[in-house]
Design a protein around this motif. Structure first.
Motif, PDB file in Angstrom:
ATOM      1  N   GLU A 113      36.219 -10.230  54.714  1.00 25.15           N
ATOM      2  CA  GLU A 113      36.626 -11.216  53.715  1.00 25.15           C
ATOM      3  C   GLU A 113      35.561 -12.290  53.545  1.00 25.15           C
ATOM      4  O   GLU A 113      35.352 -12.799  52.433  1.00 25.15           O
ATOM      5  CB  GLU A 113      37.962 -11.845  54.118  1.00 25.15           C
ATOM      6  N   SER A 114      34.862 -12.622  54.616  1.00 24.53           N
ATOM      7  CA  SER A 114      33.765 -13.582  54.519  1.00 24.53           C
ATOM      8  C   SER A 114      32.630 -13.017  53.671  1.00 24.53           C
ATOM      9  O   SER A 114      31.959 -13.768  52.937  1.00 24.53           O
ATOM     10  CB  SER A 114      33.249 -13.941  55.919  1.00 24.53           C
ATOM     11  N   LEU A 115      32.405 -11.697  53.765  1.00 19.51           N
ATOM     12  CA  LEU A 115      31.405 -11.053  52.913  1.00 19.51           C
ATOM     13  C   LEU A 115      31.814 -11.155  51.444  1.00 19.51           C
ATOM     14  O   LEU A 115      30.970 -11.387  50.567  1.00 19.51           O
ATOM     15  CB  LEU A 115      31.244  -9.588  53.321  1.00 19.51           C
ATOM     16  N   VAL A 116      33.106 -10.994  51.162  1.00 20.02           N
ATOM     17  CA  VAL A 116      33.609 -11.143  49.792  1.00 20.02           C
ATOM     18  C   VAL A 116      33.356 -12.561  49.292  1.00 20.02           C
ATOM     19  O   VAL A 116      32.914 -12.768  48.154  1.00 20.02           O
ATOM     20  CB  VAL A 116      35.111 -10.804  49.727  1.00 20.02           C
ATOM     21  N   VAL A 117      33.623 -13.555  50.141  1.00 19.30           N
ATOM     22  CA  VAL A 117      33.407 -14.953  49.759  1.00 19.30           C
ATOM     23  C   VAL A 117      31.936 -15.191  49.430  1.00 19.30           C
ATOM     24  O   VAL A 117      31.603 -15.851  48.434  1.00 19.30           O
ATOM     25  CB  VAL A 117      33.873 -15.895  50.890  1.00 19.30           C
ATOM     26  N   LEU A 118      31.037 -14.627  50.254  1.00 21.88           N
ATOM     27  CA  LEU A 118      29.599 -14.801  50.021  1.00 21.88           C
ATOM     28  C   LEU A 118      29.171 -14.176  48.699  1.00 21.88           C
ATOM     29  O   LEU A 118      28.535 -14.832  47.861  1.00 21.88           O
ATOM     30  CB  LEU A 118      28.813 -14.184  51.180  1.00 21.88           C
ATOM     31  N   MET A 119      29.511 -12.910  48.501  1.00 23.41           N
ATOM     32  CA  MET A 119      29.073 -12.208  47.294  1.00 23.41           C
ATOM     33  C   MET A 119      29.685 -12.825  46.038  1.00 23.41           C
ATOM     34  O   MET A 119      29.008 -12.983  45.010  1.00 23.41           O
ATOM     35  CB  MET A 119      29.457 -10.723  47.384  1.00 23.41           C
ATOM     36  N   SER A 120      30.956 -13.184  46.111  1.00 25.15           N
ATOM     37  CA  SER A 120      31.623 -13.734  44.928  1.00 25.15           C
ATOM     38  C   SER A 120      31.173 -15.163  44.630  1.00 25.15           C
ATOM     39  O   SER A 120      31.282 -15.616  43.491  1.00 25.15           O
ATOM     40  CB  SER A 120      33.147 -13.704  45.120  1.00 25.15           C
ATOM     41  N   SER A 121      30.676 -15.868  45.645  1.00 27.36           N
ATOM     42  CA  SER A 121      30.142 -17.211  45.419  1.00 27.36           C
ATOM     43  C   SER A 121      28.786 -17.141  44.735  1.00 27.36           C
ATOM     44  O   SER A 121      28.459 -17.979  43.893  1.00 27.36           O
ATOM     45  CB  SER A 121      30.018 -17.972  46.744  1.00 27.36           C
ATOM     46  N   ILE A 122      27.993 -16.133  45.097  1.00 27.39           N
ATOM     47  CA  ILE A 122      26.672 -15.982  44.486  1.00 27.39           C
ATOM     48  C   ILE A 122      26.782 -15.385  43.089  1.00 27.39           C
ATOM     49  O   ILE A 122      26.115 -15.821  42.147  1.00 27.39           O
ATOM     50  CB  ILE A 122      25.771 -15.093  45.369  1.00 27.39           C
ATOM     51  N   PHE A 123      27.652 -14.375  42.949  1.00 24.59           N
ATOM     52  CA  PHE A 123      27.825 -13.676  41.673  1.00 24.59           C
ATOM     53  C   PHE A 123      29.295 -13.756  41.257  1.00 24.59           C
ATOM     54  O   PHE A 123      30.075 -12.857  41.568  1.00 24.59           O
ATOM     55  CB  PHE A 123      27.383 -12.214  41.789  1.00 24.59           C
ATOM     56  N   PRO A 124      29.706 -14.854  40.609  1.00 24.40           N
ATOM     57  CA  PRO A 124      31.119 -15.047  40.253  1.00 24.40           C
ATOM     58  C   PRO A 124      31.553 -14.213  39.056  1.00 24.40           C
ATOM     59  O   PRO A 124      32.084 -14.727  38.078  1.00 24.40           O
ATOM     60  CB  PRO A 124      31.189 -16.545  39.963  1.00 24.40           C
ATOM     61  N   ASN A 125      31.305 -12.935  39.131  1.00 27.18           N
ATOM     62  CA  ASN A 125      31.714 -11.993  38.097  1.00 27.18           C
ATOM     63  C   ASN A 125      32.441 -10.847  38.775  1.00 27.18           C
ATOM     64  O   ASN A 125      31.932 -10.290  39.756  1.00 27.18           O
ATOM     65  CB  ASN A 125      30.494 -11.491  37.325  1.00 27.18           C
ATOM     66  N   PHE A 126      33.624 -10.482  38.255  1.00 26.76           N
ATOM     67  CA  PHE A 126      34.470  -9.510  38.951  1.00 26.76           C
ATOM     68  C   PHE A 126      33.759  -8.188  39.190  1.00 26.76           C
ATOM     69  O   PHE A 126      33.727  -7.669  40.314  1.00 26.76           O
ATOM     70  CB  PHE A 126      35.760  -9.279  38.153  1.00 26.76           C
ATOM     71  N   VAL A 127      33.164  -7.626  38.145  1.00 21.78           N
ATOM     72  CA  VAL A 127      32.537  -6.308  38.257  1.00 21.78           C
ATOM     73  C   VAL A 127      31.347  -6.352  39.204  1.00 21.78           C
ATOM     74  O   VAL A 127      31.181  -5.482  40.075  1.00 21.78           O
ATOM     75  CB  VAL A 127      32.112  -5.792  36.866  1.00 21.78           C
ATOM     76  N   ILE A 128      30.500  -7.383  39.066  1.00 19.88           N
ATOM     77  CA  ILE A 128      29.310  -7.480  39.914  1.00 19.88           C
ATOM     78  C   ILE A 128      29.701  -7.703  41.372  1.00 19.88           C
ATOM     79  O   ILE A 128      29.164  -7.052  42.282  1.00 19.88           O
ATOM     80  CB  ILE A 128      28.402  -8.614  39.413  1.00 19.88           C
TER      81      ILE A 128
END
Length: 643
Positions: free
Chosen positions: A509-524
């Motif tokens: 879940e922390s990995l999800v937070v990192l990736m979604s913080s950098i790329f706030p786009n659902f598909v990406i």
């Protein structure tokens, strides 16, 4: 709407009962020489989105920004609110409060912004939305009853008291209407007692009656509290249009008119475009300055053919020229450049200091965010409900596929396969958290832009609220899958398994937070999280053992792979305390000191994978460090990425 204004809001003098300094001595909010320039993607030439816009609004005034679609209304509003209007844009000009140029941090504390899109938490009720806005913005000294009074005041004022206990609405559960959401968005910003209020299309989704009531209430609030209210608005009704004190009319990013709303008819009459009788003046002037749907040989919507001689493009150029050469434009420019006197500068400093001290303590913000997230998580099945059901289904599937494995050597590989599946695929399915985090992030971006809190309280509360749910998921999954598959049948081994699975999910879940913080786009975000988990599966030690893994993948990725530590921790948990029979032929697959007894000691399996016993504490520490690094990098991404 209610005509009553609560005493804590409508108080004359320097301070209210709740410690807010009103704008009694700050007389203007002004802007001068505003430009926003971008490079045109087709021509590669520089293009002005906003060009040389000046103006000012006085305390207690309500100003409208109007113009055709695409004229730059929202861009200008963002610029006035000191928000980045568009990426890679060149921005110049000044915005001043009371003639003083204050820093962006102070400005965000004394202003508030109502966005065009309603960024609301769907799982909360209308009343809860306003209550949490109060908790995040009002000072710690404000009592609970005072906060509730302010909430009830705004519920009544905006006519949404009947919907107080109704949820905003989620994709799964229907809530309030679009117009009611708009009212909640405006009310949630007013509860913070801003000094300057920016609104992007505040009447969007409202009928003419509701629009009139909303703007009418805002005008009363502005007058009684000396607020500066600036709103972009598209084609209001005549009655709503007349409520605004000032009008800034844009077309192609340039000023067509700025001044009193009541004087717009006189001005256009003077330049040769009189407003017809019995016609909504807002509709007429929008048609006059628009060229998007007009052809040079066609008449306008009101039967006017570009003043008989001018094409729509020529007409717009003429209107721009008339404004630039007008005495009204020169007066506007002079008013925008007026310097403050010493007393006003002092008042501005007091205003900023008072507003800064009126924010709640950081720990109260964290507690409020945790409380809000707890309610959201309990009601919104997308956040954790669906994930719990999904993981339980995964547990049943795992437990029945690897059903009642025996302690004989032909079951050693199925045990290893089950361990890999239970760890790697559990973390892989954390991609289901992406949409929930992106919703939380969008709320955070809006509230941070309004100066309520920063990235630190958001990251802390997001981390803490997830822990009990992830532990529950780990426990429920283990209760089903662990015993069905017949892993090491002891309480110590079971809870060790739960611990490894819990750390696995927290890291995922922390990995999800990192990736979604950098790329706030659902598909990406979804694609990157899936790719990262696929990489961790490949180098984790199951598909290729660490003893023969390619050195590049081993030293670059294996040692930072959280799945690798979870896998080896589960392997040690299973094989360090069990022996396996070699069968009737006594041909042992792994040679250990028990071969003479036709048995295999589990430690022999661990040796083949290169896993040593007694290092579980070290692996737990590394996992915690990986989780901390993911969250730290996510925090850095949120700090640096402002949109």
């Amino acid at each position: 709407m209610s005509d009553n204004i609560d005493s804590t809001i409508d108080i004359e003098g320097n301070k209210t009962e709740q410690g807010f300094l009103l704008n009694d001595t700050v007389h203007s909010f002004s802007w001068k020489d505003l430009f926003v320039t971008v490079k045109d993607r087709q021509t590669k030439q520089m293009k002005d989105l906003i060009c040389d816009v000046n103006g000012s609004v006085g305390k207690g005034e309500l100003m409208a920004i109007m113009g055709p679609s695409g004229c730059g209304k929202t861009t200008l509003l963002n610029l006035l609110a000191r928000r980045n209007p568009t990426s890679s844009a060149k921005i110049s000009g000044h915005t001043m409060v009371g003639g003083s140029d204050i820093d962006n941090s102070s400005f965000s504390r004394i202003s508030s912004y109502v966005e065009q899109e309603d960024t609301l938490i769907g799982a909360l009720t209308v009343e809860e939305t306003l209550k949490f806005s109060a908790e995040l913005s009002l000072p710690s000294s404000t009592s609970k009853s005072e906060r509730n009074d302010r909430v009830q005041l705004l519920l009544n004022a905006f006519g949404i008291q009947e919907q107080a206990k109704t949820i905003i609405g989620t994709p799964i559960r229907k809530g309030i209407s679009g117009g009611q959401k708009r009212r909640v968005s405006v009310a949630s910003q007013l509860i913070t007692s801003p000094k300057i209020l920016f609104m992007d299309e505040p009447t969007s989704g409202l009928d003419s009656t509701a629009s009139f009531e909303v703007i009418s209430y805002l005008k009363k609030l502005a007058r009684r509290n000396n607020l500066f209210v600036i709103a972009s608005i598209h084609q209001p009704s005549t009655s709503t249009f007349e409520l605004f004190d000032k009008l800034l009319l844009l077309s192609k990013g340039r000023t067509c008119y700025f001044g009193p709303t009541a004087g717009v008819g006189t001005y256009f009459n003077a330049i040769g475009y009189p407003v017809p009788l019995h016609i909504n003046p807002a509709e007429f002037i929008l048609d006059i300055v628009s060229t998007d749907f007009s052809h040079d040989d066609e008449v306008g919507a009101f039967g006017e053919k570009a003043n008989s001689n001018r094409t729509p493009t020529e007409r717009l150029k003429y209107i721009h020229k008339c404004w630039q050469e007008s005495e009204q434009a020169r007066t506007t420019e002079r008013q925008a450049t007026q310097s403050p006197d010493g007393q006003n500068s002092t008042n501005m400093k007091l205003l900023v200091e008072d507003v800064a001290s009126s924010r709640p303590a950081w720990y109260r913000i964290v507690l409020a965010l945790i409380h809000r997230s707890f309610i959201k998580s309990n009601r919104d099945v997308v956040a954790y409900g669906i994930r719990i059901a999904m993981y339980l289904g995964l547990a049943i599937m795992m437990g029945t596929v690897w059903l009642r494995l025996h302690t004989s050597q032909e079951y050693i590989q199925p045990f290893i396969n089950a361990i890999f599946f239970g760890s790697a695929f559990m973390s892989f399915m954390a991609v289901a958290y992406v949409p929930a985090f992106l919703e939380d992030r969008s709320t955070f971006v809006k509230e941070r832009a309004n100066g309520l809190y920063g990235a630190t309280p958001f990251i802390i509360s997001n981390f803490l609220i997830g822990l009990p749910y992830l532990f529950l998921i780990s426990l429920l999954f283990s209760i089903v899958a662990y015993w069905l598959s017949n892993f090491e049948p002891s309480a110590v081994a079971f809870f060790n398994w739960v611990m490894w699975l819990f750390l696995d999910l927290v890291a995922a879940e922390s990995l999800v937070v990192l990736m979604s913080s950098i790329f706030p786009n659902f598909v990406i975000s979804l694609a990157l999280v899936a790719f990262a988990n696929g990489l961790w599966m490949s180098v984790g030690g199951f598909l290729v053992t660490p003893t023969i893994l390619n050195p590049f993948w081993k030293y670059v990725f294996h040692y930072i792979d959280y799945q690798a530590y979870v896998f080896q921790g589960m392997m040690v948990n299973e094989f360090s305390r069990r022996n396996y029979s070699c069968g009737s032929s006594c041909q042992c697959m792994f040679q250990t000191e028990l071969a003479s007894q036709c048995q295999i000691r589990g430690s022999g399996v661990l040796q083949q994978y290169g896993y040593a016993e007694g290092r579980q504490g070290k692996w737990v520490g590394i996992l915690i460090a990986i989780i901390a690094v993911y969250r730290l990098f996510g925090w850095i991404a949120l700090v640096l990425k402002r949109t």
